[in-house]
Motif scaffolding. Structure first.
Motif, PDB file in Angstrom:
ATOM      1  N   TYR B  33       0.793  -1.184   0.088  1.00  0.00           N
ATOM      2  CA  TYR B  33       0.087  -0.125   0.229  1.00  0.00           C
ATOM      3  C   TYR B  33       0.896   1.260   0.013  1.00  0.00           C
ATOM      4  CZ  TYR B  33      -3.019   3.331   2.162  1.00  0.00           C
ATOM      5  OH  TYR B  33      -3.941   4.495   2.383  1.00  0.00           O
ATOM      6  N   VAL B  34       1.876   1.220   0.846  1.00  0.00           N
ATOM      7  CA  VAL B  34       2.676   2.509   0.829  1.00  0.00           C
ATOM      8  C   VAL B  34       3.386   2.721  -0.056  1.00  0.00           C
ATOM      9  CG1 VAL B  34       4.820   3.074   2.065  1.00  0.00           C
ATOM     10  CG2 VAL B  34       2.932   2.408   3.496  1.00  0.00           C
ATOM     11  N   LEU B  35       4.130   1.404  -0.727  1.00  0.00           N
ATOM     12  CA  LEU B  35       4.878   1.616  -1.955  1.00  0.00           C
ATOM     13  C   LEU B  35       4.005   1.971  -3.232  1.00  0.00           C
ATOM     14  CD1 LEU B  35       7.651  -1.176  -1.392  1.00  0.00           C
ATOM     15  CD2 LEU B  35       7.863   1.401  -0.846  1.00  0.00           C
ATOM     16  N   ARG B  36       2.834   1.856  -3.279  1.00  0.00           N
ATOM     17  CA  ARG B  36       1.993   2.313  -4.338  1.00  0.00           C
ATOM     18  C   ARG B  36       1.726   3.593  -4.219  1.00  0.00           C
ATOM     19  NH1 ARG B  36      -1.305  -2.821  -3.666  1.00  0.00           N
ATOM     20  NH2 ARG B  36      -2.549  -1.552  -2.367  1.00  0.00           N
ATOM     21  N   LEU B  37       1.852   4.315  -3.290  1.00  0.00           N
ATOM     22  CA  LEU B  37       1.385   5.670  -2.772  1.00  0.00           C
ATOM     23  C   LEU B  37       2.106   6.484  -3.868  1.00  0.00           C
ATOM     24  CD1 LEU B  37       0.084   6.066   0.675  1.00  0.00           C
ATOM     25  CD2 LEU B  37      -1.296   5.642  -1.180  1.00  0.00           C
ATOM     26  N   GLY B  38       3.269   6.072  -4.262  1.00  0.00           N
ATOM     27  CA  GLY B  38       4.248   7.031  -5.159  1.00  0.00           C
ATOM     28  C   GLY B  38       4.981   7.937  -4.110  1.00  0.00           C
ATOM     29  N   GLY B  39       5.185   9.265  -4.718  1.00  0.00           N
ATOM     30  CA  GLY B  39       6.179  10.054  -4.073  1.00  0.00           C
ATOM     31  C   GLY B  39       7.105  10.569  -5.446  1.00  0.00           C
ATOM     32  N   LEU B  68      16.928   2.230  -0.721  1.00  0.00           N
ATOM     33  CA  LEU B  68      16.890   3.604  -0.215  1.00  0.00           C
ATOM     34  C   LEU B  68      15.565   4.200  -0.017  1.00  0.00           C
ATOM     35  CD1 LEU B  68      19.962   4.795  -1.891  1.00  0.00           C
ATOM     36  CD2 LEU B  68      19.742   4.601   0.659  1.00  0.00           C
ATOM     37  N   GLU B  69      14.476   3.985  -1.295  1.00  0.00           N
ATOM     38  CA  GLU B  69      13.258   4.400  -1.028  1.00  0.00           C
ATOM     39  C   GLU B  69      12.551   3.579  -0.290  1.00  0.00           C
ATOM     40  OE1 GLU B  69      12.141   6.870  -2.577  1.00  0.00           O
ATOM     41  OE2 GLU B  69       9.885   6.715  -2.660  1.00  0.00           O
ATOM     42  N   ILE B  70      12.657   2.358   0.013  1.00  0.00           N
ATOM     43  CA  ILE B  70      11.709   1.649   1.012  1.00  0.00           C
ATOM     44  C   ILE B  70      12.313   2.263   2.422  1.00  0.00           C
ATOM     45  CG2 ILE B  70      11.551  -0.753   2.091  1.00  0.00           C
ATOM     46  CD1 ILE B  70      12.308  -1.876  -0.965  1.00  0.00           C
ATOM     47  N   PHE B  71      13.532   2.507   2.478  1.00  0.00           N
ATOM     48  CA  PHE B  71      13.988   2.993   3.896  1.00  0.00           C
ATOM     49  C   PHE B  71      13.144   4.259   4.016  1.00  0.00           C
ATOM     50  CE2 PHE B  71      16.431   5.674   6.635  1.00  0.00           C
ATOM     51  CZ  PHE B  71      16.381   4.807   7.843  1.00  0.00           C
ATOM     52  N   HIS B  72      13.271   5.185   3.050  1.00  0.00           N
ATOM     53  CA  HIS B  72      12.497   6.347   3.343  1.00  0.00           C
ATOM     54  C   HIS B  72      11.000   6.286   3.462  1.00  0.00           C
ATOM     55  CE1 HIS B  72      11.160  10.807   2.586  1.00  0.00           C
ATOM     56  NE2 HIS B  72      10.693  10.404   1.591  1.00  0.00           N
ATOM     57  N   ASN B  73      10.360   5.391   2.910  1.00  0.00           N
ATOM     58  CA  ASN B  73       9.070   5.240   3.173  1.00  0.00           C
ATOM     59  C   ASN B  73       8.618   4.453   4.496  1.00  0.00           C
ATOM     60  OD1 ASN B  73       6.941   5.685   0.699  1.00  0.00           O
ATOM     61  ND2 ASN B  73       8.965   5.233  -0.055  1.00  0.00           N
ATOM     62  N   PHE B  74       9.972   3.692   5.001  1.00  0.00           N
ATOM     63  CA  PHE B  74       9.519   3.040   6.341  1.00  0.00           C
ATOM     64  C   PHE B  74       9.565   4.405   7.520  1.00  0.00           C
ATOM     65  CE2 PHE B  74      13.050   2.935   9.640  1.00  0.00           C
ATOM     66  CZ  PHE B  74      12.325   2.407  10.766  1.00  0.00           C
ATOM     67  N   THR B  75      10.471   5.304   7.070  1.00  0.00           N
ATOM     68  CA  THR B  75      10.482   6.386   8.253  1.00  0.00           C
ATOM     69  C   THR B  75       9.372   7.095   8.021  1.00  0.00           C
ATOM     70  OG1 THR B  75      11.572   8.086   6.520  1.00  0.00           O
ATOM     71  CG2 THR B  75      12.916   6.661   7.854  1.00  0.00           C
ATOM     72  N   LEU B  76       8.832   7.330   7.070  1.00  0.00           N
ATOM     73  CA  LEU B  76       7.496   8.154   6.998  1.00  0.00           C
ATOM     74  C   LEU B  76       6.357   7.249   7.794  1.00  0.00           C
ATOM     75  CD1 LEU B  76       7.193   9.217   2.962  1.00  0.00           C
ATOM     76  CD2 LEU B  76       8.152  10.329   5.157  1.00  0.00           C
ATOM     77  N   LEU B  77       6.378   6.115   7.473  1.00  0.00           N
ATOM     78  CA  LEU B  77       5.333   5.230   8.088  1.00  0.00           C
ATOM     79  C   LEU B  77       5.348   5.245   9.612  1.00  0.00           C
ATOM     80  CD1 LEU B  77       4.836   1.431   6.969  1.00  0.00           C
ATOM     81  CD2 LEU B  77       3.799   2.503   9.166  1.00  0.00           C
ATOM     82  N   HIS B  78       6.671   5.126  10.292  1.00  0.00           N
ATOM     83  CA  HIS B  78       6.763   5.276  11.613  1.00  0.00           C
ATOM     84  C   HIS B  78       6.675   6.591  12.112  1.00  0.00           C
ATOM     85  CE1 HIS B  78       8.547   1.274  13.037  1.00  0.00           C
ATOM     86  NE2 HIS B  78       7.443   1.058  12.503  1.00  0.00           N
ATOM     87  N   ASP B  79       7.129   7.805  11.267  1.00  0.00           N
ATOM     88  CA  ASP B  79       7.022   9.229  11.621  1.00  0.00           C
ATOM     89  C   ASP B  79       5.388   9.303  11.885  1.00  0.00           C
ATOM     90  OD1 ASP B  79       9.740   9.293  11.503  1.00  0.00           O
ATOM     91  OD2 ASP B  79       9.713  10.684   9.907  1.00  0.00           O
ATOM     92  N   ASP B  80       4.663   8.838  10.836  1.00  0.00           N
ATOM     93  CA  ASP B  80       3.352   9.067  10.928  1.00  0.00           C
ATOM     94  C   ASP B  80       2.406   8.458  12.210  1.00  0.00           C
ATOM     95  OD1 ASP B  80       3.113  10.556   8.460  1.00  0.00           O
ATOM     96  OD2 ASP B  80       2.564   8.941   7.224  1.00  0.00           O
ATOM     97  N   ILE B  81       2.857   7.335  12.576  1.00  0.00           N
ATOM     98  CA  ILE B  81       2.535   7.076  13.856  1.00  0.00           C
ATOM     99  C   ILE B  81       2.459   7.876  15.066  1.00  0.00           C
ATOM    100  CG2 ILE B  81       2.147   4.972  15.643  1.00  0.00           C
ATOM    101  CD1 ILE B  81       3.679   3.267  13.711  1.00  0.00           C
ATOM    102  N   MET B  82       4.177   8.310  15.174  1.00  0.00           N
ATOM    103  CA  MET B  82       4.375   9.129  16.203  1.00  0.00           C
ATOM    104  C   MET B  82       3.910  10.563  15.947  1.00  0.00           C
ATOM    105  SD  MET B  82       8.738   8.258  16.442  1.00  0.00           S
ATOM    106  CE  MET B  82       9.031   6.890  15.034  1.00  0.00           C
ATOM    107  N   ASP B  83       3.635  11.021  14.799  1.00  0.00           N
ATOM    108  CA  ASP B  83       3.008  12.654  14.878  1.00  0.00           C
ATOM    109  C   ASP B  83       1.425  12.443  14.403  1.00  0.00           C
ATOM    110  OD1 ASP B  83       5.470  13.034  14.379  1.00  0.00           O
ATOM    111  OD2 ASP B  83       5.382  13.398  12.081  1.00  0.00           O
ATOM    112  N   LYS B  84       0.847  11.264  14.734  1.00  0.00           N
ATOM    113  CA  LYS B  84      -0.659  10.936  14.541  1.00  0.00           C
ATOM    114  C   LYS B  84      -0.910  11.595  13.524  1.00  0.00           C
ATOM    115  CE  LYS B  84      -1.088  10.820  19.756  1.00  0.00           C
ATOM    116  NZ  LYS B  84      -0.322   9.452  19.749  1.00  0.00           N
ATOM    117  N   ALA B  85      -0.311  11.481  12.483  1.00  0.00           N
ATOM    118  CA  ALA B  85      -0.742  11.952  11.066  1.00  0.00           C
ATOM    119  C   ALA B  85      -1.853  11.056  10.396  1.00  0.00           C
ATOM    120  CB  ALA B  85       0.429  12.225  10.047  1.00  0.00           C
TER     121      ALA B  85
END
Lengths: 324, 324
Positions: B33-39, B68-85
Motif C-alpha cells: 500500500y505504502v509503496l503504491r502511493l508513489g512520491g 533507499l526508497e523503501i527505507f525512506h517510506n519506512f521512516t514516513l510510516l513510523h513518523d506518521d504514527i509518532m506524529d498521529k498524522a
C-alpha cells in the motif's frame, strides 16, 4: 572448549562496554536501559558455541553475536508496545517508562544497530551472514504478525501454531547457530545441520515455555503461573486440549474462555484440571521431547569430533530441562 | 546520460514489480500500500544519477536505490504514527487505515527489506555501502528524535534546527548520492563531494519546504498552507522571526502561539503578517540559496566531465525552485 558461562561472560562484558551517544537522550537511553536488564543471552551464546565447534578463535563471532542479542531485544521492545506489556524482566517496559513514540524510535535504532554489529564479519562471509540475518529478521516479523492474528481468530490448528512459533522463536536461535558456524568455517552441510538443530531446539524450548506457564513452579518461573490460561492464549496446551476433548469437556473449556471477569485462581484451577483429565501434560512433554530428539540427531550428524559437541549438547539439555 | 524521467521510470517500474508474500496479509499489505502511493522518488533517482556520473551502466545501483526508497517510506510510516498524522500523499496513513500495531510491525519489516535491497552490491563495495547506510539510518532516527524533542522545548536555536534537519532530511539524500557514486566507481574524494552536495541540497530543500508552508501556492503545494504556523512548529521561519523580532513583535508572535483555539485563517494571516514585517521571506530565501550555492560548488569540484553533471544540476535546480 569455550564453556557456557565463559561465553555468557564475554557477551555480558561486551554488551556492558557498548557505547551509545549521550544525545539525543530519549533515543539512546532506552537502548542502554533495555540492554542493562540482562536476560539469558541464549542467542549470542549459541553463536559463540557454534563458532567454537569449528574454530578455536571465537573472537570473530563476538560482534555478530552481540548484534543478534540487540536484535532480539529490539523485537521484545516493539512486541511489548504491541502487547501493551508493562513489565519485562522485573522492570517497566520502555513504552511504559517513557512512551510509545520513544519505544518505537529507539527500537528502530536498535534494529539498525543490530545490523551494524552483525555486519562486522570478514568480507568473504558478509553476504551469507547478511542474507541469513535479513531473512530471519523478516520471519520473526511474520511470526509476530501471526501471533497477533491468532488472537483474533477463533480456531488455530496445531500445524499453524507450530509454524508461528517456528517463525517467532525458533528461526532466530537457528540463525544465531548458523551464523556462528559460518564464521567458524563450517561447510554448507554442517551450517545447515546446526540450523536444523536450532529450529528443533527452539520449538522444543517454546513448547516447554507453554508447559511451564501451567505446570511451572511459581518460585522458579519468571512469570505468574496461568498467565496464558487467563488471557485464553492459544498455546500448544489449549489447542491440543480443544483437539482431543470430547464434546462435554470442550464445552466446559470454552465456557471458561468466555466468562468475562472470572476469578483468576478459579479459572486457572479449572482449566488446569481439564488439562490434567486430558493428560495434556503428557501430550506436551512428548511433543517437546520429539523436537528435542530431532535437535540431537542434527547435532549428532554434524561432521566434527564428538567431544567438541559436548558443551552445546549440555547447554541444550539445560535449556529444555529448565524450570524458569 | 540517464535523464531524470528515465530514472524515475526505472524506479517506479521496479517498485511496482516488487513481490511480497501474500501472507501474513497484515504484515505485507501495508508495505504494498505504502509503496503504491508513489512520491517523487528523489532518493533513488539521486542514486542512479550519481552512479551515472561515473559509469554508463546504472543497473548495479538500481537495487540499492530501491532499498533507499523503501527505507525512506519506512521512516514516513513510523513518523506518521509518532506524529498521529492521518493523511499522507492524499491517502490514509497505515496506522489510520489499519492500526498502530500493524504500522509498527510492517515498518519494521520495511526496514529489514530496505537492508536486503541496499545489500545487493558487489562484495568489494558491500562494507562501504552498508556502513554508510547504517550510519545514515541511525542519524535519521536521531533527527526524528530531535524533531520530537524540539516540540517540547521552549526555545530552539537556529544551529540546533539546522542540525536537526540535516539529520532528519539531508543525510539520506547525501547517502543516496554517495552510494550511487561508490557503485559507479567514484574515488573517495568524489564520493565525499557528492555527499556534501547532498547535505547542502537537502538543507536547502527543507528550508524551501518551510518556506512553501507559508508562502506556497495552495493549488500547487501538496499540504495546506499555514500548517506549520497552526501547530507552532519551530521552523526556520519561526525561529528566525523570534530571533530578530523587537520585544513588541516578539510578544505579538508569542501571543498567537499561546491562544488555545485560534481561528485558523486569522492566526495564519497574523503570523504571516509578522513574518512579512520582519522580512522573513527574504531571510529564508537567502539561507536557502546559500546552501544551494554550497551544493553547486561541491558539484563543480567533482572530478568528472562537466557535461555529465548537467542532469544532476538541472534536477537539483528543479527541486529547489519547486512550488510543491
Amino acid at each position: 572448549m569455550l564453556q557456557v558461562n565463559e561465553a555468557q561472560d564475554i557477551i555480558n562484558k561486551r554488551i556492558s562496554d557498548l557505547c551509545y551517544p549521550a544525545s539525543p537522550e530519549r533515543l539512546y537511553e532506552p537502548i542502554r536501559y533495555v540492554l542493562r536488564l540482562g536476560g539469558k543471552r541464549i542467542r549470542p551464546v549459541f553463536a559463540l558455541l557454534a563458532c567454537n565447534l569449528f574454530a578455536d578463535d571465537i573472537e570473530p563471532a563476538v560482534e555478530p553475536a552481540i548484534g543478534l542479542e540487540i536484535f532480539h531485544n529490539f523485537t521484545l521492545l516493539h512486541d511489548d508496545i504491541m502487547d501493551k506489556a508493562n513489565m519485562r524482566r522485573g522492570h517497566s517496559t520502555v513504552h511504559k517508562k517513557w512512551c510509545d513514540n520513544v519505544a518505537i524510535l529507539s527500537g528502530d535504532a536498535m534494529q539498525i544497530d543490530a545490523y551494524r554489529h552483525v555486519s562486522q564479519v570478514s568480507q568473504d562471509k558478509l553476504k551469507a551472514v547478511l542474507n541469513l540475518f535479513s531473512q530471519t529478521a523478516l520471519e520473526v516479523c511474520e511470526g509476530q504478525q501471526y501471533d497477533m492474528d491468532f488472537e483474533l481468530r477463533e480456531k488455530v490448528t496445531l500445524p499453524e501454531y507450530i509454524e508461528m512459533i517456528r517463525l517467532k522463536t525458533a528461526v532466530l536461535l537457528a540463525c544465531s547457530l548458523k551464523i556462528g558456524a559460518i564464521i567458524g568455517g563450517a561447510d554448507v552441510r554442517d551450517a545447515s545441520l546446526l540450523y536444523d538443530f536450532g529450529i528443533n531446539l527452539g520449538l522444543s524450548f517454546q513448547l516447554q515455555d507453554d508447559f511451564l506457564d501451567v505446570y511451572g513452579d511459581i518460585n522458579k518461573f519468571g512469570k505468574n503461573i496461568g498467565g496464558d490460561i487467563m488471557c485464553n492464549k492459544k498455546t500448544f496446551l489449549l489447542i491440543s486440549a480443544l483437539n482431543i476433548a470430547d464434546t462435554q469437556t470442550k464445552t466446559e473449556l470454552e465456557k471458561w474462555m468466555t466468562i468475562v471477569h472470572p476469578n483468576p485462581q478459579e479459572k486457572i484451577n479449572a482449566v488446569t484440571n481439564i488439562y490434567n483429565r486430558l493428560n495434556i501434560r503428557r501430550v506436551c512433554q512428548t511433543e517437546t521431547d520429539c523436537f528435542y530428539q530431532k535437535a540431537l540427531v542434527a547435532l549428532r550428524d554434524l561432521n566434527c569430533p564428538d567431544q567438541r559437541k559436548t558443551v552445546l549438547r549440555n547447554y541444550a539439555n539445560r535449556l529444555i530441562n529448565r524450570e524458569s
